[in-house]
Design an enzyme around this catalytic site. Structure first.
Site, PDB file in Angstrom:
ATOM      1  N   ARG A 119       0.855  -1.188   0.000  1.00 32.87           N
ATOM      2  CA  ARG A 119       0.000   0.000   0.000  1.00 32.87           C
ATOM      3  C   ARG A 119       0.888   1.233   0.000  1.00 32.87           C
ATOM      4  O   ARG A 119       1.919   1.264   0.700  1.00 32.87           O
ATOM      5  CB  ARG A 119      -0.891   0.042   1.250  1.00 32.87           C
ATOM      6  N   GLU A 141      -4.443   7.491  -4.985  1.00 32.90           N
ATOM      7  CA  GLU A 141      -4.613   6.823  -6.277  1.00 32.90           C
ATOM      8  C   GLU A 141      -5.881   7.334  -6.948  1.00 32.90           C
ATOM      9  O   GLU A 141      -6.925   7.347  -6.280  1.00 32.90           O
ATOM     10  CB  GLU A 141      -4.674   5.310  -6.067  1.00 32.90           C
ATOM     11  N   HIS A 178      -1.030   0.321  -9.589  1.00 31.69           N
ATOM     12  CA  HIS A 178      -1.714  -0.626  -8.696  1.00 31.69           C
ATOM     13  C   HIS A 178      -2.328  -1.803  -9.473  1.00 31.69           C
ATOM     14  O   HIS A 178      -3.566  -1.981  -9.489  1.00 31.69           O
ATOM     15  CB  HIS A 178      -2.788   0.108  -7.866  1.00 31.69           C
TER      16      HIS A 178
HETATM   17  C1  GLV Z   1      -5.489  -5.022  -3.713  1.00 35.52           C
HETATM   18  O1  GLV Z   1      -4.664  -4.184  -3.554  1.00 35.52           O
HETATM   19  C2  GLV Z   1      -6.229  -5.663  -2.677  1.00 35.52           C
HETATM   20  O2  GLV Z   1      -6.203  -5.236  -1.505  1.00 35.52           O
HETATM   21  O3  GLV Z   1      -6.906  -6.642  -2.986  1.00 35.52           O
END
Ligand code: GLV
Length: 339
Positions: free
Chosen positions: A242, A271, A290
């Site tokens: 993250r 994001e 991401h």
């Molecule tokens: C993606 O980042 C998730 O948390 O599934």
């Protein structure tokens, strides 16, 4: 069974098979745009709903739960659940479910892809060709990168994904050290061929550092100026966990001042990230939006699992992955049963 009696809102179109699962119990209302539903609309949509299937892009807080007075289940298609106020959900007897496990391998694969791409400067090399800069013959010094084989990999966090990364790097003969608030048993450490070290020691000793902790209060900016200063100038930093775990300003500064060599970043403090992000200006970075879990297999399994979790609760059955287990004491499964 009258399917129109159970009301469910899904905040985005997902990969197909999940719909069949939801249609067993309801005719779901699905937000069909690419962008998430605007907050105002989401607050309206939850008003008459029993279940919400959301993504990590939606803020699921008290205000939303107060509007959704009939909600009994919030199922997120993500393993992370930092966007959901768990206490508020538990207090109201709302079951919160996530999708662990089904994205582990995709994220571990991607971590290795990012690590290799960063070490071997693959995106720079790609741009080099496309920008028509490859004008000289083979050169002994062109686009030199770092070796991966036999180097030390430091894992910050040894949960499901950290372990899956550790298993993969045996083939690269890497020496793996890790830090986690939970130390694994000697059996697990032996099986994975990993060695536990204190946090600072992992930062100081590693050639590659990869983050695999969740986003919680305690991990916010866990990597900042102090931590970056402890890393070797030749080290390569990877984040597929993250964005908020890393102080992005401090990371940009460390990369610019060559306190560390390079970074592979898939997750961002906000994001989508601001287009003026200083990381964009640095060549010694590989940057992606991401996408670590973005394989067809993984996203299909995530959609299916989030649908199964939601349907289970609506049927008054134990979901596969319940996050807030305490909710069972607040409202039993037979009380939340809607069909
Ligand atoms: C993606 O980042 C998730 O948390 O599934």
């Amino acid at each position: 069974m009258d399917l129109s009696l159970t009301k469910v809102f899904v905040t985005r179109q997902l990969l197909p098979p999940y719909l069949k699962i939801l249609r067993e119990v309801c005719i779901p209302e699905i937000w069909s745009e690419n962008n998430p539903p605007p907050r105002k609309i989401l607050l309206e949509k939850v008003k008459d709903k029993d279940g919400l299937l959301c993504l990590l892009t939606e803020k699921i807080d008290e205000e939303l739960m107060n509007k959704g007075k009939d909600l009994v289940v919030i199922s997120t298609m993500s393993v992370g659940f930092e966007h959901i106020d768990l206490k508020a959900a538990t207090d109201r007897g709302i079951y919160v479910c996530n999708t662990p496990g089904v994205l582990t391998e995709a994220v571990a694969d991607y971590t290795l892809a990012l690590l290799l791409a960063t070490a071997r400067r693959m995106t720079e090399a790609d741009s080099f060709i496309r920008e028509k800069k490859w004008t000289m013959p083979w050169s002994p010094t062109m686009l030199l990168g770092s070796s991966v084989y036999g180097k030390t990999l430091g894992l910050i966090g040894l949960g499901r994904i950290g372990k899956a990364v550790a298993k993969r790097v045996g083939g690269f003969n890497m020496n793996v050290i890790y830090y986690d608030i939970y130390r694994q048993s000697p059996d697990v450490e032996n099986e994975l061929n990993v060695k536990y070290c204190e946090f600072d020691e992992v930062l100081k000793e590693s050639d590659f550092i990869s983050i695999h902790v969740p986003s919680i209060k305690e991990t916010y900016h866990m990597i900042g100026e102090r931590e970056l200063n402890l890393m070797k100038p030749s080290s390569i930093f990877i984040n597929t966990a993250r964005g908020v775990i890393v102080d992005e300003q401090a990371l940009s500064k460390a990369l610019k001042e060559k306190k560390i060599q390079s970074a592979g970043i898939d997750v961002w403090e906000t994001e989508p990230t601001n287009l003026n992000n200083p990381l964009f200006k640095l060549e010694n970075t590989v940057l992606t939006p991401h996408i670590a879990s973005a394989t067809i297999d993984s996203r299909t399994m995530m959609a299916e699992l989030s649908a199964k979790n939601l349907v289970a609760v609506l049927k008054g059955k134990m979901p596969i992955s319940l996050v807030n287990k305490d909710v069972l004491k607040v409202r039993s499964l037979s009380e939340v049963k809607r069909i």
